[in-house]
Design a protein around this motif. Structure first.
Motif, PDB file in Angstrom:
ATOM      1  N   UNK A   1       0.842  -1.189   0.000  1.00  0.00           N
ATOM      2  CA  UNK A   1       0.000   0.000   0.000  1.00  0.00           C
ATOM      3  C   UNK A   1       0.881   1.244   0.000  1.00  0.00           C
ATOM      4  N   UNK A   2       0.368   2.346  -0.555  1.00  0.00           N
ATOM      5  CA  UNK A   2       1.079   3.605  -0.521  1.00  0.00           C
ATOM      6  C   UNK A   2       1.119   4.124   0.914  1.00  0.00           C
ATOM      7  N   UNK A   3       1.807   5.272   1.109  1.00  0.00           N
ATOM      8  CA  UNK A   3       1.934   5.854   2.430  1.00  0.00           C
ATOM      9  C   UNK A   3       0.574   6.068   3.070  1.00  0.00           C
ATOM     10  N   UNK A   4       0.477   5.730   4.354  1.00  0.00           N
ATOM     11  CA  UNK A   4      -0.769   5.916   5.086  1.00  0.00           C
ATOM     12  C   UNK A   4      -1.033   7.404   5.239  1.00  0.00           C
ATOM     13  N   UNK A   5      -2.249   7.821   4.905  1.00  0.00           N
ATOM     14  CA  UNK A   5      -2.609   9.232   4.941  1.00  0.00           C
ATOM     15  C   UNK A   5      -3.659   9.518   6.010  1.00  0.00           C
ATOM     16  N   UNK A   6      -3.604  10.739   6.543  1.00  0.00           N
ATOM     17  CA  UNK A   6      -4.671  11.262   7.401  1.00  0.00           C
ATOM     18  C   UNK A   6      -5.565  12.124   6.524  1.00  0.00           C
ATOM     19  N   UNK A   7      -6.824  11.713   6.373  1.00  0.00           N
ATOM     20  CA  UNK A   7      -7.744  12.363   5.448  1.00  0.00           C
ATOM     21  C   UNK A   7      -8.962  12.880   6.204  1.00  0.00           C
ATOM     22  N   UNK A   8      -9.300  14.128   5.964  1.00  0.00           N
ATOM     23  CA  UNK A   8     -10.548  14.690   6.478  1.00  0.00           C
ATOM     24  C   UNK A   8     -11.525  14.785   5.314  1.00  0.00           C
ATOM     25  N   UNK A   9     -12.659  14.108   5.437  1.00  0.00           N
ATOM     26  CA  UNK A   9     -13.718  14.198   4.429  1.00  0.00           C
ATOM     27  C   UNK A   9     -14.839  15.049   5.006  1.00  0.00           C
ATOM     28  N   UNK A  10     -15.198  16.077   4.291  1.00  0.00           N
ATOM     29  CA  UNK A  10     -16.298  16.941   4.705  1.00  0.00           C
ATOM     30  C   UNK A  10     -17.528  16.554   3.884  1.00  0.00           C
ATOM     31  N   UNK A  11     -18.563  16.085   4.585  1.00  0.00           N
ATOM     32  CA  UNK A  11     -19.767  15.614   3.914  1.00  0.00           C
ATOM     33  C   UNK A  11     -19.885  14.112   4.020  1.00  0.00           C
ATOM     34  N   UNK A  12     -20.852  13.646   4.803  1.00  0.00           N
ATOM     35  CA  UNK A  12     -21.020  12.211   5.012  1.00  0.00           C
ATOM     36  C   UNK A  12     -22.171  11.614   4.234  1.00  0.00           C
ATOM     37  N   UNK A  13     -22.541  12.248   3.114  1.00  0.00           N
ATOM     38  CA  UNK A  13     -23.570  11.693   2.242  1.00  0.00           C
ATOM     39  C   UNK A  13     -23.055  10.498   1.468  1.00  0.00           C
ATOM     40  N   UNK A  14     -23.759  10.130   0.398  1.00  0.00           N
ATOM     41  CA  UNK A  14     -23.390   8.920  -0.346  1.00  0.00           C
ATOM     42  C   UNK A  14     -21.950   8.962  -0.833  1.00  0.00           C
ATOM     43  N   UNK A  15     -21.558  10.075  -1.477  1.00  0.00           N
ATOM     44  CA  UNK A  15     -20.210  10.154  -2.038  1.00  0.00           C
ATOM     45  C   UNK A  15     -19.167  10.140  -0.931  1.00  0.00           C
ATOM     46  N   UNK A  16     -19.369  10.974   0.100  1.00  0.00           N
ATOM     47  CA  UNK A  16     -18.400  11.028   1.186  1.00  0.00           C
ATOM     48  C   UNK A  16     -18.285   9.717   1.932  1.00  0.00           C
ATOM     49  N   UNK A  17     -19.428   9.089   2.209  1.00  0.00           N
ATOM     50  CA  UNK A  17     -19.429   7.829   2.958  1.00  0.00           C
ATOM     51  C   UNK A  17     -18.735   6.725   2.169  1.00  0.00           C
ATOM     52  N   UNK A  18     -19.081   6.579   0.894  1.00  0.00           N
ATOM     53  CA  UNK A  18     -18.472   5.525   0.082  1.00  0.00           C
ATOM     54  C   UNK A  18     -16.985   5.766  -0.124  1.00  0.00           C
ATOM     55  N   UNK A  19     -16.609   7.025  -0.266  1.00  0.00           N
ATOM     56  CA  UNK A  19     -15.177   7.347  -0.392  1.00  0.00           C
ATOM     57  C   UNK A  19     -14.438   6.983   0.892  1.00  0.00           C
ATOM     58  N   UNK A  20     -15.044   7.291   2.034  1.00  0.00           N
ATOM     59  CA  UNK A  20     -14.438   6.927   3.319  1.00  0.00           C
ATOM     60  C   UNK A  20     -14.290   5.423   3.449  1.00  0.00           C
ATOM     61  N   UNK A  21     -15.278   4.663   2.985  1.00  0.00           N
ATOM     62  CA  UNK A  21     -15.193   3.198   3.027  1.00  0.00           C
ATOM     63  C   UNK A  21     -13.976   2.702   2.257  1.00  0.00           C
ATOM     64  N   UNK A  22     -13.781   3.231   1.051  1.00  0.00           N
ATOM     65  CA  UNK A  22     -12.656   2.801   0.212  1.00  0.00           C
ATOM     66  C   UNK A  22     -11.329   3.135   0.882  1.00  0.00           C
ATOM     67  N   UNK A  23     -11.210   4.359   1.404  1.00  0.00           N
ATOM     68  CA  UNK A  23      -9.953   4.772   2.043  1.00  0.00           C
ATOM     69  C   UNK A  23      -9.688   3.966   3.306  1.00  0.00           C
ATOM     70  N   UNK A  24     -10.730   3.701   4.077  1.00  0.00           N
ATOM     71  CA  UNK A  24     -10.587   2.897   5.282  1.00  0.00           C
ATOM     72  C   UNK A  24     -10.127   1.483   4.934  1.00  0.00           C
ATOM     73  N   UNK A  25     -10.695   0.897   3.886  1.00  0.00           N
ATOM     74  CA  UNK A  25     -10.299  -0.443   3.455  1.00  0.00           C
ATOM     75  C   UNK A  25      -8.829  -0.488   3.064  1.00  0.00           C
ATOM     76  N   UNK A  26      -8.310   0.643   2.587  1.00  0.00           N
ATOM     77  CA  UNK A  26      -6.905   0.705   2.172  1.00  0.00           C
ATOM     78  C   UNK A  26      -5.969   1.069   3.329  1.00  0.00           C
TER      79      UNK A  26
END
Length: 217
Positions: A1-26
């Motif tokens: 995996x690439x370098x572990x990142x600290x990511x702040x996502x603003x907006x927990x709707x469909x796009x934000x939630x699904x994006x968070x799922x992908x990043x968390x899985x990685x």
């Protein structure tokens, strides 16, 4: 995996939630800032990210989320103005942070002077949003029409399509691999998708996630 990142996502709707799922899985650390309390409860129940209830256009909320330590702030609400305000506030508070801004397609590329990357995830899906957040492995090159994306993608080691010739890969309808790995020839049936190499791909948004899975895993 690439370098572990600290990511702040603003907006927990469909796009934000699904994006968070992908990043968390990685394996990345994800913080979500969301104004709606019911949505915050749903995110907390999913155990995929730390969640802060609040308005991220308020600098104090961004500071509470740890913007000074974050590698990326991705504003993925459905409101272009809110997303731009969040990204500009984040850069003021932490000049080194990378900012990714979801915008309405009608706004075009006008906001690129204010943020590091813009995206239209309602067309390209959360996987494209996640890869834009992570940086260089997938890059949207052009917004050609109302539906078509042209994307530069680096093939990942172990991806289903890695090491295979195009004639062997069952890409979904709505996909066209355009360039050879040196960028100087049109891809041909015998073009092999080498891990670590970049290829230009035209993709319709309905099949973007499937294409990303084939090339990135």
């Amino acid at each position: 995996m690439s370098t572990k990142l600290d990511v702040i996502i603003v907006g927990g709707g469909r796009v934000g939630f699904q994006t968070a799922e992908i990043l968390d899985d990685q394996g990345h650390d994800v913080m979500i800032v969301e104004r709606d309390d019911d949505r915050c409860d749903d995110i907390a129940d999913a155990y995929l990210a730390t969640v802060i209830e609040g308005d991220a256009t308020n600098p104090e909320i961004l500071e509470q989320a740890g913007v000074d330590r974050a590698d990326v702030v991705a504003a993925l609400t459905g409101e272009t103005g809110t997303n731009l305000a969040v990204c500009m506030a984040a850069q003021e508070l932490s000049p080194k942070v990378r900012t990714v801004c979801r915008i309405d397609r009608a706004a075009g590329e006008a906001y690129t002077r204010f943020v590091d990357a813009v995206l239209f995830p309602e067309r390209a899906g959360a996987r494209v949003a996640a890869n834009e957040i992570l940086g260089s492995d997938v890059q949207t090159l052009a917004d050609v029409t109302g539906r078509l994306d042209i994307i530069q993608i680096r093939v990942a080691e172990g991806a289903p399509a890695a090491g295979k010739a195009l004639r062997e890969i069952r890409f979904p309808a709505g996909t066209l691999v355009i360039s050879d790995d040196d960028g100087e020839r049109i891809a041909r049936p015998d073009t092999t998708l080498e891990p670590g190499r970049r290829y230009v791909v035209a993709v319709e948004p309905d099949v973007a996630d499937e294409v990303m899975n084939l090339l990135r895993g």
